[in-house]
Design a protein around this motif. Sequence first.
Motif, PDB file in Angstrom:
ATOM      1  N   THR A   1       0.837  -1.209   0.000  1.00  0.00           N
ATOM      2  CA  THR A   1       0.000   0.000   0.000  1.00  0.00           C
ATOM      3  C   THR A   1       0.868   1.254   0.000  1.00  0.00           C
ATOM      4  O   THR A   1       0.608   2.215  -0.729  1.00  0.00           O
ATOM      5  CB  THR A   1      -0.939   0.007   1.226  1.00  0.00           C
ATOM      6  OG1 THR A   1      -1.788  -1.145   1.148  1.00  0.00           O
ATOM      7  CG2 THR A   1      -1.789   1.262   1.279  1.00  0.00           C
ATOM      8  N   VAL A   2       1.920   1.240   0.819  1.00  0.00           N
ATOM      9  CA  VAL A   2       2.873   2.366   0.848  1.00  0.00           C
ATOM     10  C   VAL A   2       3.500   2.553  -0.534  1.00  0.00           C
ATOM     11  O   VAL A   2       3.561   3.665  -1.064  1.00  0.00           O
ATOM     12  CB  VAL A   2       3.970   2.122   1.905  1.00  0.00           C
ATOM     13  CG1 VAL A   2       5.087   3.165   1.778  1.00  0.00           C
ATOM     14  CG2 VAL A   2       3.380   2.147   3.310  1.00  0.00           C
ATOM     15  N   ALA A   3       3.952   1.462  -1.127  1.00  0.00           N
ATOM     16  CA  ALA A   3       4.615   1.520  -2.440  1.00  0.00           C
ATOM     17  C   ALA A   3       3.707   2.120  -3.505  1.00  0.00           C
ATOM     18  O   ALA A   3       4.116   3.043  -4.243  1.00  0.00           O
ATOM     19  CB  ALA A   3       5.053   0.113  -2.862  1.00  0.00           C
TER      20      ALA A   3
ATOM     21  N   TYR B   1      11.474   5.022  -5.088  1.00  0.00           N
ATOM     22  CA  TYR B   1      11.064   4.601  -3.746  1.00  0.00           C
ATOM     23  C   TYR B   1       9.888   3.629  -3.824  1.00  0.00           C
ATOM     24  O   TYR B   1       9.807   2.673  -3.050  1.00  0.00           O
ATOM     25  CB  TYR B   1      10.698   5.811  -2.877  1.00  0.00           C
ATOM     26  CG  TYR B   1      11.892   6.442  -2.202  1.00  0.00           C
ATOM     27  CD1 TYR B   1      12.602   5.759  -1.233  1.00  0.00           C
ATOM     28  CD2 TYR B   1      12.302   7.730  -2.532  1.00  0.00           C
ATOM     29  CE1 TYR B   1      13.703   6.326  -0.608  1.00  0.00           C
ATOM     30  CE2 TYR B   1      13.404   8.313  -1.912  1.00  0.00           C
ATOM     31  CZ  TYR B   1      14.093   7.597  -0.950  1.00  0.00           C
ATOM     32  OH  TYR B   1      15.192   8.164  -0.335  1.00  0.00           O
ATOM     33  N   GLY B   2       8.984   3.870  -4.754  1.00  0.00           N
ATOM     34  CA  GLY B   2       7.843   2.969  -4.920  1.00  0.00           C
ATOM     35  C   GLY B   2       8.295   1.567  -5.277  1.00  0.00           C
ATOM     36  O   GLY B   2       7.823   0.577  -4.696  1.00  0.00           O
ATOM     37  N   THR B   3       9.234   1.461  -6.217  1.00  0.00           N
ATOM     38  CA  THR B   3       9.772   0.161  -6.609  1.00  0.00           C
ATOM     39  C   THR B   3      10.497  -0.503  -5.440  1.00  0.00           C
ATOM     40  O   THR B   3      10.366  -1.715  -5.218  1.00  0.00           O
ATOM     41  CB  THR B   3      10.744   0.326  -7.799  1.00  0.00           C
ATOM     42  OG1 THR B   3      10.010   0.819  -8.920  1.00  0.00           O
ATOM     43  CG2 THR B   3      11.401  -0.992  -8.175  1.00  0.00           C
ATOM     44  N   ALA B   4      11.258   0.292  -4.681  1.00  0.00           N
ATOM     45  CA  ALA B   4      11.979  -0.249  -3.526  1.00  0.00           C
ATOM     46  C   ALA B   4      11.005  -0.886  -2.536  1.00  0.00           C
ATOM     47  O   ALA B   4      11.196  -2.035  -2.096  1.00  0.00           O
ATOM     48  CB  ALA B   4      12.785   0.853  -2.845  1.00  0.00           C
ATOM     49  N   PHE B   5       9.950  -0.153  -2.189  1.00  0.00           N
ATOM     50  CA  PHE B   5       8.991  -0.683  -1.214  1.00  0.00           C
ATOM     51  C   PHE B   5       8.145  -1.813  -1.805  1.00  0.00           C
ATOM     52  O   PHE B   5       7.756  -2.735  -1.087  1.00  0.00           O
ATOM     53  CB  PHE B   5       8.113   0.438  -0.657  1.00  0.00           C
ATOM     54  CG  PHE B   5       8.835   1.322   0.325  1.00  0.00           C
ATOM     55  CD1 PHE B   5       9.346   0.799   1.495  1.00  0.00           C
ATOM     56  CD2 PHE B   5       9.009   2.680   0.076  1.00  0.00           C
ATOM     57  CE1 PHE B   5      10.040   1.599   2.416  1.00  0.00           C
ATOM     58  CE2 PHE B   5       9.687   3.490   0.975  1.00  0.00           C
ATOM     59  CZ  PHE B   5      10.202   2.945   2.149  1.00  0.00           C
ATOM     60  N   LEU B   6       7.873  -1.760  -3.104  1.00  0.00           N
ATOM     61  CA  LEU B   6       7.140  -2.857  -3.748  1.00  0.00           C
ATOM     62  C   LEU B   6       7.960  -4.147  -3.663  1.00  0.00           C
ATOM     63  O   LEU B   6       7.419  -5.226  -3.373  1.00  0.00           O
ATOM     64  CB  LEU B   6       6.838  -2.505  -5.203  1.00  0.00           C
ATOM     65  CG  LEU B   6       5.757  -3.311  -5.915  1.00  0.00           C
ATOM     66  CD1 LEU B   6       4.426  -3.252  -5.175  1.00  0.00           C
ATOM     67  CD2 LEU B   6       5.587  -2.831  -7.344  1.00  0.00           C
TER      68      LEU B   6
END
Length: 212
Positions: free
Chosen positions: A67-69, A84-89
């Motif tokens: 959800t964060v990603a 950052y989205g890819t990192a958290f995903l």
Amino acid sequence: MKITSEKIKDIFIKIADVLIENKNYLTELDAAIGDADHGINMARGFTKVKEKIEPNGFKNNSDLVKTVAMTLISTVGGASGPLYGTAFLNISKVIPDSDFDIDSLINIGETVIEGIQRLGKAQQGEKTMLDTIIPVVNSLRESKGKGLSLERALEECKKAAEEGMKATIPLQATKGRASYLGERSKGHQDPGATSSYLIIKVIVDELISEME
């Protein structure tokens, strides 16, 4: 060490607060070598993250981090959102729901690096967020090799993150908007490396507080 999704949510809320608090600082860093929007973008994205996760419960850590990603990918402008989205995903695919140990943290770090490198094509030494993140993972591996406690390993990797961030100051940027400046990019701390350090510091401090 067991970390519940409620604790992970609490960590993300603290990360949001720190990035919002440092919005102007990150923007000033970016004004020197970029578009002067890194702090604004990160604060906006993590404000949305906070709004999205604060009122809700999550059945597991993976759902929360995903959800964060997705929130960051859809709300953060510039290169930071996708990175950052890819990192958290990637983290959402490997984060444990029960016990965290040094191996799971190394695994999380490696998947973050893999995702960022796949998207940004950067290496350590090119004045990017990876100059903070790669030393963290290397430090965790070294701590594992030395048989250090998890708490000590976390303290060591936080130091490595800060050293990596500061090591971007003399570097010449070869990736992103800062690379257009050539030699003039030297002498400035990288904003992405700085936001990465702020995030890592919160995570480490919160994990250590769980052990006390």
